[in-house]
Design a protein around this motif. Structure first.
Motif, PDB file in Angstrom:
ATOM      1  N   THR A  96       0.687  -1.100   0.173  1.00  0.00           N
ATOM      2  CA  THR A  96       0.136   0.143   0.100  1.00  0.00           C
ATOM      3  C   THR A  96       0.928   1.232   0.287  1.00  0.00           C
ATOM      4  O   THR A  96       0.278   2.492  -0.240  1.00  0.00           O
ATOM      5  N   GLU A  97       2.115   0.963   0.269  1.00  0.00           N
ATOM      6  CA  GLU A  97       2.880   2.216   0.347  1.00  0.00           C
ATOM      7  C   GLU A  97       4.295   2.185  -0.408  1.00  0.00           C
ATOM      8  O   GLU A  97       4.772   0.875  -0.562  1.00  0.00           O
ATOM      9  N   ILE A  98       4.868   3.163  -0.728  1.00  0.00           N
ATOM     10  CA  ILE A  98       6.348   3.173  -1.292  1.00  0.00           C
ATOM     11  C   ILE A  98       7.242   3.866  -0.390  1.00  0.00           C
ATOM     12  O   ILE A  98       6.989   5.020  -0.022  1.00  0.00           O
ATOM     13  N   TRP A  99       8.359   3.207   0.033  1.00  0.00           N
ATOM     14  CA  TRP A  99       9.245   3.886   0.944  1.00  0.00           C
ATOM     15  C   TRP A  99      10.638   4.210   0.287  1.00  0.00           C
ATOM     16  O   TRP A  99      11.001   3.351  -0.671  1.00  0.00           O
ATOM     17  N   VAL A 100      11.111   5.467   0.521  1.00  0.00           N
ATOM     18  CA  VAL A 100      12.148   6.028  -0.232  1.00  0.00           C
ATOM     19  C   VAL A 100      13.085   6.597   0.690  1.00  0.00           C
ATOM     20  O   VAL A 100      12.999   7.597   1.115  1.00  0.00           O
ATOM     21  N   PRO A 101      14.524   6.241   0.919  1.00  0.00           N
ATOM     22  CA  PRO A 101      15.161   6.781   1.537  1.00  0.00           C
ATOM     23  C   PRO A 101      15.933   8.039   0.922  1.00  0.00           C
ATOM     24  O   PRO A 101      16.157   8.125  -0.390  1.00  0.00           O
ATOM     25  N   GLN A 102      16.377   9.101   1.498  1.00  0.00           N
ATOM     26  CA  GLN A 102      16.780  10.241   1.106  1.00  0.00           C
ATOM     27  C   GLN A 102      18.200  10.540   1.403  1.00  0.00           C
ATOM     28  O   GLN A 102      18.475  10.654   2.730  1.00  0.00           O
ATOM     29  N   MET A 103      19.395  10.498   0.825  1.00  0.00           N
ATOM     30  CA  MET A 103      20.554  10.388   0.850  1.00  0.00           C
ATOM     31  C   MET A 103      21.157  11.764   1.105  1.00  0.00           C
ATOM     32  O   MET A 103      21.514  12.618   0.103  1.00  0.00           O
ATOM     33  N   ASP A 104      20.860  12.245   2.426  1.00  0.00           N
ATOM     34  CA  ASP A 104      21.243  13.805   2.713  1.00  0.00           C
ATOM     35  C   ASP A 104      21.860  13.752   4.103  1.00  0.00           C
ATOM     36  O   ASP A 104      21.685  12.799   4.891  1.00  0.00           O
ATOM     37  N   MET A 105      22.477  15.064   4.401  1.00  0.00           N
ATOM     38  CA  MET A 105      23.225  14.745   5.680  1.00  0.00           C
ATOM     39  C   MET A 105      21.869  14.889   6.779  1.00  0.00           C
ATOM     40  O   MET A 105      22.138  14.353   7.894  1.00  0.00           O
ATOM     41  N   ASP A 106      20.822  15.689   6.394  1.00  0.00           N
ATOM     42  CA  ASP A 106      19.908  15.501   7.348  1.00  0.00           C
ATOM     43  C   ASP A 106      18.722  14.124   6.746  1.00  0.00           C
ATOM     44  O   ASP A 106      17.984  14.526   5.875  1.00  0.00           O
ATOM     45  N   GLY A 107      19.162  12.987   7.214  1.00  0.00           N
ATOM     46  CA  GLY A 107      18.455  11.916   6.518  1.00  0.00           C
ATOM     47  C   GLY A 107      16.994  11.749   6.869  1.00  0.00           C
ATOM     48  O   GLY A 107      16.703  12.017   7.974  1.00  0.00           O
ATOM     49  N   LYS A 108      16.404  11.312   5.776  1.00  0.00           N
ATOM     50  CA  LYS A 108      14.938  11.050   5.892  1.00  0.00           C
ATOM     51  C   LYS A 108      14.765   9.829   5.049  1.00  0.00           C
ATOM     52  O   LYS A 108      15.204   9.512   4.210  1.00  0.00           O
ATOM     53  N   VAL A 109      13.255   9.342   5.497  1.00  0.00           N
ATOM     54  CA  VAL A 109      12.806   8.258   4.498  1.00  0.00           C
ATOM     55  C   VAL A 109      11.337   8.969   4.148  1.00  0.00           C
ATOM     56  O   VAL A 109      10.637   9.469   5.218  1.00  0.00           O
ATOM     57  N   LEU A 110      11.167   8.878   2.801  1.00  0.00           N
ATOM     58  CA  LEU A 110       9.709   9.375   2.437  1.00  0.00           C
ATOM     59  C   LEU A 110       8.943   8.318   2.241  1.00  0.00           C
ATOM     60  O   LEU A 110       9.175   7.314   1.668  1.00  0.00           O
ATOM     61  N   VAL A 111       7.713   8.306   2.727  1.00  0.00           N
ATOM     62  CA  VAL A 111       6.474   7.406   2.467  1.00  0.00           C
ATOM     63  C   VAL A 111       5.459   7.907   1.394  1.00  0.00           C
ATOM     64  O   VAL A 111       4.940   9.015   2.003  1.00  0.00           O
ATOM     65  N   TYR A 112       5.406   7.198   0.373  1.00  0.00           N
ATOM     66  CA  TYR A 112       4.236   7.422  -0.528  1.00  0.00           C
ATOM     67  C   TYR A 112       3.176   6.765  -0.438  1.00  0.00           C
ATOM     68  O   TYR A 112       3.018   5.313  -0.323  1.00  0.00           O
ATOM     69  N   ASN A 113       1.870   7.097  -0.901  1.00  0.00           N
ATOM     70  CA  ASN A 113       0.704   6.221  -1.029  1.00  0.00           C
ATOM     71  C   ASN A 113       0.995   5.645  -2.565  1.00  0.00           C
ATOM     72  O   ASN A 113       1.196   6.231  -3.324  1.00  0.00           O
ATOM     73  N   ALA A 114       0.968   4.293  -2.620  1.00  0.00           N
ATOM     74  CA  ALA A 114       1.074   3.379  -3.696  1.00  0.00           C
ATOM     75  C   ALA A 114       0.196   3.522  -4.813  1.00  0.00           C
ATOM     76  O   ALA A 114       0.472   3.236  -5.765  1.00  0.00           O
ATOM     77  N   SER A 115      -0.826   4.091  -4.555  1.00  0.00           N
ATOM     78  CA  SER A 115      -1.815   4.332  -5.556  1.00  0.00           C
ATOM     79  C   SER A 115      -1.986   5.751  -6.239  1.00  0.00           C
ATOM     80  O   SER A 115      -2.117   5.812  -7.494  1.00  0.00           O
ATOM     81  N   THR A 116      -1.866   6.616  -5.228  1.00  0.00           N
ATOM     82  CA  THR A 116      -1.920   8.137  -5.749  1.00  0.00           C
ATOM     83  C   THR A 116      -0.407   8.845  -5.861  1.00  0.00           C
ATOM     84  O   THR A 116      -0.383   9.915  -6.356  1.00  0.00           O
ATOM     85  N   TYR A 117       0.449   8.101  -5.150  1.00  0.00           N
ATOM     86  CA  TYR A 117       1.830   8.576  -5.336  1.00  0.00           C
ATOM     87  C   TYR A 117       1.819   9.916  -4.365  1.00  0.00           C
ATOM     88  O   TYR A 117       2.856  10.711  -4.643  1.00  0.00           O
ATOM     89  N   ALA A 118       1.029  10.096  -3.434  1.00  0.00           N
ATOM     90  CA  ALA A 118       1.077  11.342  -2.593  1.00  0.00           C
ATOM     91  C   ALA A 118       1.927  10.823  -1.397  1.00  0.00           C
ATOM     92  O   ALA A 118       2.057  10.155  -0.752  1.00  0.00           O
ATOM     93  N   LEU A 119       2.626  11.965  -1.265  1.00  0.00           N
ATOM     94  CA  LEU A 119       3.532  11.994   0.143  1.00  0.00           C
ATOM     95  C   LEU A 119       2.539  11.887   1.404  1.00  0.00           C
ATOM     96  O   LEU A 119       1.935  12.798   1.500  1.00  0.00           O
ATOM     97  N   THR A 120       2.909  10.751   2.263  1.00  0.00           N
ATOM     98  CA  THR A 120       1.909  10.575   3.386  1.00  0.00           C
ATOM     99  C   THR A 120       2.800  10.620   4.723  1.00  0.00           C
ATOM    100  O   THR A 120       2.282  11.119   5.824  1.00  0.00           O
TER     101      THR A 120
END
Length: 351
Positions: free
Chosen positions: A140-164
């Motif tokens: 139901t979701e797509i998870w994406v790590p962000q390679m940055d000094m201020d590290g984050k993980v972005l979680v998107y809705n797998a149907s709408t691709y909206a950031l949740t």
């Protein structure tokens, strides 16, 4: 920041060009029909996917990923799959000499491809570069790590691709993986020398595990463990997924490309890209630890490893050789070498 370097330009001629899910060029893939068990190999320099039919171990199709001049899909990296969809991380730079390195401000892409016809379903720009893109265990979701000094993980809705959701982790996170039971996500923080453990349901970090120098990924084992490849530390940290403790540190003596657990055969394989080899360890029940079992040659730049569901066959990408080795797991020998695109890295099997 560790080992900063810039990726090279994409070379090579592509079979056809596609941009995004609305691009007319995607229609040119309409004749592709991968309705058979296959291995999908991401070729970083070519920006293509080689499709290997498992029954014959031959390349039956090449899926182009290249975008237009204003929307380049450069250096696609690791790949995962879920119910007919392929999720690909596009960091935009060459990681073939090692997974470390980035430039502040570099952006990445979330790329979703139809595994049957090769059409690009979604091509989403990201704020920072990413090693991988992966569906949540329930899809139901797509998870994406962000390679940055201020590290984050972005979680998107797998149907709408909206950031949740946005989850804060350590510095310069590389790969994101899930535990075998799907309840936890693991993020390797390269500049922190840690792994962030995230509760999938609540999207909160529940533990931070200290591992070796410059971890790249915590790779899933079916034995209740996660296997962390520490590139600069030249080691594997074995994390108990229940206690979040490091139960064993395996000293390698070489920079690991990736660690892959074969639960059927109770073996742990680690690629040695500089020597073009794969080492394997066997589980010693009496001692309760992994013991080195042997090593064999594959090809220059040995990198990603994946096993068939029966555990009898492995596919190893060789980035410098531009090949994939088909390995008989029982006797640890290469049964066939398959030519693919330039600098193959990620590989996933669809049955």
């Amino acid at each position: 920041m560790k080992n900063i370097f810039l990726g090279a330009s994409i070379l090579g001629t592509l079979l056809l060009v596609s941009c995004n899910k609305d691009d007319n060029a995607n229609d040119m893939n309409a004749s592709l029909n991968v309705n058979y068990p296959a291995a999908y190999v991401v070729n970083g320099e070519d920006a293509t996917i080689s499709v290997i039919r498992l029954s014959t171990n031959e390349v039956t199709a090449t899926i182009p990923l290249m975008g237009t001049a204003s929307d380049m899909i450069m250096w696609p990296h690791h790949i995962s799959s879920h119910e007919g969809h392929l999720a690909i991380g596009v960091p935009g730079m060459d990681f073939s000499a090692g997974h470390t390195g980035a430039m502040e401000g570099m952006t990445g892409k979330l790329l979703i491809v139809d595994a049957m016809n090769g059409m690009i379903i979604e091509n989403l720009d990201l704020p920072a570069m990413n090693h991988n893109t992966i569906y949540s265990p329930d899809g139901t979701e797509i998870w994406v790590p962000q390679m940055d000094m201020d590290g984050k993980v972005l979680v998107y809705n797998a149907s709408t691709y909206a950031l949740t959701n946005t989850i804060t982790v350590g510095m310069m996170p590389a790969e994101l993986t899930f535990s075998a039971n799907g309840s936890k996500a693991y993020v390797a923080n390269g500049d922190d020398d840690t792994v962030s453990v995230i509760d999938v349901a609540t999207k909160t970090v529940t533990a931070t595990v200290t591992v070796g120098d410059n971890p790249v990924g915590a790779w899933k084992g079916t034995d209740g463990r996660m296997y962390v490849d520490n590139e600069d530390g030249q080691s594997i940290s074995v994390i108990n997924a229940t206690t979040n403790a490091v139960d064993q540190t395996i000293d390698l003596g070489f920079m690991p490309g990736i660690a892959s657990h074969n639960g059927v055969k109770s073996e742990l394989w680690v690629s040695d890209p500089m020597a073009g080899k794969v080492h394997y360890w066997t589980w010693d029940t009496a001692m309760g630890m992994w013991m080195h079992g042997g090593v064999f040659n594959t090809g220059a730049g040995a990198h990603a490893i994946t096993f068939t569901t029966d555990g009898n066959t492995a596919y190893v990408t060789n980035q410098t050789a531009n090949t994939v080795s088909v390995v008989n797991v029982v006797n640890h020998t290469v049964s066939k070498t398959i030519n693919v695109g330039k600098k193959p890295n990620g590989v996933v099997i669809k049955m």
